[in-house]
Design an enzyme around this catalytic site. Sequence first.
Site, PDB file in Angstrom:
ATOM      1  N   GLU A 138      31.789  20.011  37.254  1.00 20.33           N
ATOM      2  CA  GLU A 138      31.543  20.834  38.101  1.00 20.33           C
ATOM      3  C   GLU A 138      30.100  21.057  38.626  1.00 20.33           C
ATOM      4  O   GLU A 138      30.063  21.436  39.865  1.00 20.33           O
ATOM      5  CB  GLU A 138      32.092  22.337  37.261  1.00 20.33           C
ATOM      6  CG  GLU A 138      33.570  22.152  36.772  1.00 20.33           C
ATOM      7  CD  GLU A 138      34.033  23.665  36.643  1.00 20.33           C
ATOM      8  OE1 GLU A 138      34.810  24.035  37.581  1.00 20.33           O
ATOM      9  OE2 GLU A 138      33.935  24.248  35.499  1.00 20.33           O
ATOM     10  N   GLU A 158      39.491  21.129  31.230  1.00 17.47           N
ATOM     11  CA  GLU A 158      39.847  22.631  30.936  1.00 17.47           C
ATOM     12  C   GLU A 158      41.043  22.880  30.721  1.00 17.47           C
ATOM     13  O   GLU A 158      41.430  23.605  29.581  1.00 17.47           O
ATOM     14  CB  GLU A 158      39.431  23.516  31.907  1.00 17.47           C
ATOM     15  CG  GLU A 158      37.898  23.513  32.154  1.00 17.47           C
ATOM     16  CD  GLU A 158      36.965  22.701  32.810  1.00 17.47           C
ATOM     17  OE1 GLU A 158      35.792  22.565  32.706  1.00 17.47           O
ATOM     18  OE2 GLU A 158      37.727  21.525  33.138  1.00 17.47           O
TER      19      GLU A 158
END
Length: 284
Positions: A138, A158
């Site tokens: 990210e 995730e």
Amino acid sequence: MKRTAASATMTPDDGRPAMSGTAHLTVERTDATLVLTLNRPEARNALSPPMLVALYDAWLAADADDTVRSVVLTGAGGAFCSGMDLKALAAGGPAEGPWRARFKADPDLHWKAMLRHHRPRKPVIAAVEGPCVAGGTEILQGTDIRIAGRSATFGLYEVRRGLFPLGGSTVRLPRQIPRTHAMEMLLTGRPYTAEEAGRIGLVGRVVPDGTALGAALETAALINANAPLAVEAVKASVYATADLPEDEALRRELAIGRPVFDTADAAEGTRAFTEKRPPVYRRA
């Protein structure tokens, strides 16, 4: 290239950006490049509260210092970043101490540190070795140029942990790589090799292991040799026009780019070309 530790030391609450880093983030200067090294190798550089505070302060410090022309982000110990420190997350966030005060004062600080809610005006180059997963992937999406060692790995894990990639990936990733690749990465949570990350456009260049930082510094040196006002205007235009219709984007480009031609650096660049010498840019 000359490499030195950044010398300015500032307290976390004095309102000014810090250049000194912490035990979890080292800050060094290599000529006109600020090198930020995530430094928790025992945890594969998982994001910790002190690391996030120091990282955000370093972004601000780089932009505030006109002698810094580029930033390189890398990791220590053969890893880039394995994402958020899940132990700290499970415990409810930052432990009591000086870091909690920073997060309380600015609840958005961690997103700014991860380049979700902050965009440095200086070019940011990622030098990736080893794991660059979850929050590491990210942060990567907030950088401008990405160079990876051949054994680097990427991925958004995730969904495998019942979490959501809140670092911006469901928005940014489909805008940076083809949607089908973005959806596969987001929904499967599987790891990607550096070669595959290169093929889909997540990274721009794959280099032999152990050479990503050197390649990033070489790229930074090329950027540093250019006129800083022009470099920063180009970066600003790319992001400011990314989601606009073409006619509106072209008008915005003119508004950002045309003033560059009126700078002393633009005159110096033309003069240096005519005189067959290296230009001396003064950010003017």
